[in-house]
Design a protein around this motif. Structure first.
Motif, PDB file in Angstrom:
ATOM      1  N   TRP A 191       3.293   5.957 -14.047  1.00 37.81           N
ATOM      2  CA  TRP A 191       2.520   5.532 -12.887  1.00 37.81           C
ATOM      3  C   TRP A 191       3.431   4.763 -11.941  1.00 37.81           C
ATOM      4  O   TRP A 191       4.482   4.272 -12.339  1.00 37.81           O
ATOM      5  CB  TRP A 191       1.319   4.675 -13.295  1.00 37.81           C
ATOM      6  CG  TRP A 191       1.686   3.394 -13.990  1.00 37.81           C
ATOM      7  CD1 TRP A 191       1.840   3.216 -15.337  1.00 37.81           C
ATOM      8  CD2 TRP A 191       1.993   2.125 -13.391  1.00 37.81           C
ATOM      9  NE1 TRP A 191       2.209   1.923 -15.612  1.00 37.81           N
ATOM     10  CE2 TRP A 191       2.306   1.228 -14.432  1.00 37.81           C
ATOM     11  CE3 TRP A 191       2.038   1.663 -12.080  1.00 37.81           C
ATOM     12  CZ2 TRP A 191       2.640  -0.099 -14.214  1.00 37.81           C
ATOM     13  CZ3 TRP A 191       2.370   0.349 -11.860  1.00 37.81           C
ATOM     14  CH2 TRP A 191       2.662  -0.521 -12.908  1.00 37.81           C
ATOM     15  N   ALA A 192       3.019   4.675 -10.697  1.00 38.13           N
ATOM     16  CA  ALA A 192       3.758   3.895  -9.704  1.00 38.13           C
ATOM     17  C   ALA A 192       2.804   3.465  -8.602  1.00 38.13           C
ATOM     18  O   ALA A 192       1.835   4.164  -8.300  1.00 38.13           O
ATOM     19  CB  ALA A 192       4.888   4.715  -9.099  1.00 38.13           C
ATOM     20  N   LYS A 193       3.095   2.328  -8.015  1.00 39.09           N
ATOM     21  CA  LYS A 193       2.352   1.909  -6.836  1.00 39.09           C
ATOM     22  C   LYS A 193       2.750   2.844  -5.701  1.00 39.09           C
ATOM     23  O   LYS A 193       3.928   3.173  -5.542  1.00 39.09           O
ATOM     24  CB  LYS A 193       2.688   0.458  -6.486  1.00 39.09           C
ATOM     25  CG  LYS A 193       1.860  -0.090  -5.360  1.00 39.09           C
ATOM     26  CD  LYS A 193       2.128  -1.566  -5.157  1.00 39.09           C
ATOM     27  CE  LYS A 193       1.272  -2.072  -4.013  1.00 39.09           C
ATOM     28  NZ  LYS A 193       1.527  -3.486  -3.769  1.00 39.09           N
ATOM     29  N   THR A 241      -5.604  -0.921  -3.028  1.00 40.29           N
ATOM     30  CA  THR A 241      -4.244  -0.532  -3.360  1.00 40.29           C
ATOM     31  C   THR A 241      -4.243   0.855  -4.004  1.00 40.29           C
ATOM     32  O   THR A 241      -5.107   1.173  -4.805  1.00 40.29           O
ATOM     33  CB  THR A 241      -3.618  -1.548  -4.332  1.00 40.29           C
ATOM     34  OG1 THR A 241      -3.716  -2.844  -3.736  1.00 40.29           O
ATOM     35  CG2 THR A 241      -2.159  -1.237  -4.596  1.00 40.29           C
ATOM     36  N   ASP A 242      -3.259   1.667  -3.630  1.00 39.52           N
ATOM     37  CA  ASP A 242      -3.134   3.015  -4.172  1.00 39.52           C
ATOM     38  C   ASP A 242      -2.041   3.079  -5.226  1.00 39.52           C
ATOM     39  O   ASP A 242      -0.969   2.481  -5.048  1.00 39.52           O
ATOM     40  CB  ASP A 242      -2.794   4.007  -3.053  1.00 39.52           C
ATOM     41  CG  ASP A 242      -3.950   4.244  -2.120  1.00 39.52           C
ATOM     42  OD1 ASP A 242      -4.745   5.145  -2.407  1.00 39.52           O
ATOM     43  OD2 ASP A 242      -4.061   3.524  -1.100  1.00 39.52           O
ATOM     44  N   TYR A 243      -2.311   3.817  -6.295  1.00 43.50           N
ATOM     45  CA  TYR A 243      -1.339   4.093  -7.348  1.00 43.50           C
ATOM     46  C   TYR A 243      -1.316   5.590  -7.595  1.00 43.50           C
ATOM     47  O   TYR A 243      -2.282   6.296  -7.284  1.00 43.50           O
ATOM     48  CB  TYR A 243      -1.702   3.355  -8.645  1.00 43.50           C
ATOM     49  CG  TYR A 243      -1.347   1.893  -8.605  1.00 43.50           C
ATOM     50  CD1 TYR A 243      -0.176   1.431  -9.187  1.00 43.50           C
ATOM     51  CD2 TYR A 243      -2.158   0.980  -7.954  1.00 43.50           C
ATOM     52  CE1 TYR A 243       0.164   0.085  -9.125  1.00 43.50           C
ATOM     53  CE2 TYR A 243      -1.819  -0.355  -7.884  1.00 43.50           C
ATOM     54  CZ  TYR A 243      -0.657  -0.795  -8.480  1.00 43.50           C
ATOM     55  OH  TYR A 243      -0.313  -2.132  -8.408  1.00 43.50           O
ATOM     56  N   PRO A 259      -0.255  -2.298 -14.011  1.00 42.36           N
ATOM     57  CA  PRO A 259       0.080  -3.323 -13.015  1.00 42.36           C
ATOM     58  C   PRO A 259      -0.468  -4.675 -13.455  1.00 42.36           C
ATOM     59  O   PRO A 259      -1.642  -4.787 -13.791  1.00 42.36           O
ATOM     60  CB  PRO A 259      -0.633  -2.840 -11.749  1.00 42.36           C
ATOM     61  CG  PRO A 259      -1.037  -1.438 -12.011  1.00 42.36           C
ATOM     62  CD  PRO A 259      -1.112  -1.261 -13.484  1.00 42.36           C
ATOM     63  N   VAL A 267      -6.554   5.588  -7.612  1.00 43.11           N
ATOM     64  CA  VAL A 267      -5.496   6.261  -8.361  1.00 43.11           C
ATOM     65  C   VAL A 267      -5.433   7.712  -7.910  1.00 43.11           C
ATOM     66  O   VAL A 267      -6.443   8.420  -7.934  1.00 43.11           O
ATOM     67  CB  VAL A 267      -5.754   6.180  -9.884  1.00 43.11           C
ATOM     68  CG1 VAL A 267      -4.702   6.964 -10.643  1.00 43.11           C
ATOM     69  CG2 VAL A 267      -5.792   4.729 -10.342  1.00 43.11           C
TER      70      VAL A 267
END
Length: 148
Positions: free
Chosen positions: A135-137, A2-4, A30, A42
């Motif tokens: 931060w955000a997904k 998963t990328d953030y 998260p 990240v």
């Protein structure tokens, strides 16, 4: 994986890519990563403040996010002095940052790589025009292969 995307001030960006800073402190994280400890990629967005470029400048892997408890700011595995050293902050700065939030989180920083050239956020993540406040997904998989 998963990328953030994390928005980070230039001073801290330099410390991350020099290898000096191995933990990023945030007031949130998260939930899935805190509980499962699954790794994530990240993307570092260097803010425009303090002369920054306002673009994505690199990536790092975060294998764990640890919650700092409100009593002594330690985690299950680390005392406050270690967390302060890894985040390039003093113990007093960590306590001041926590403020009334009640908790803070230490995001681990591993395998940090700077991009060859800073890239616009929308070039890597089409449809994402504004950087996150903290931060955000990421909205999707990166649109360009082999960046980092």
């Amino acid at each position: 994986m998963t990328d953030y995307i994390l928005s980070i001030r230039p001073k801290w960006v330099q410390m991350i890519f020099s290898g000096k800073k191995t933990a990023e402190i945030r007031k949130s994280a998260p939930r899935a990563l805190v509980s499962t400890k699954a790794p994530l990629r990240v993307w570092v967005y260097e803010t425009k403040s303090e002369g920054g470029c306002g673009k994505l400048v690199g990536t790092f892997i975060c294998r764990r996010i640890e919650w700092l408890n409100a009593v002594d700011f330690s985690t299950r595995s680390k005392p406050l002095t270690d967390i302060a050293r890894e985040s390039c902050l003093t113990e007093e700065q960590l306590k001041a940052y926590k403020g009334a939030a009640g908790r803070i989180f230490a995001w681990s920083i591993e395998d940090a790589h700077r991009l060859r050239e800073p890239m616009e956020l929308n070039a890597v993540f089409p449809g994402r025009y504004l950087p996150p406040q903290s931060w955000a997904k990421a909205p999707a998989e990166p649109a360009i292969e082999g960046l980092a």
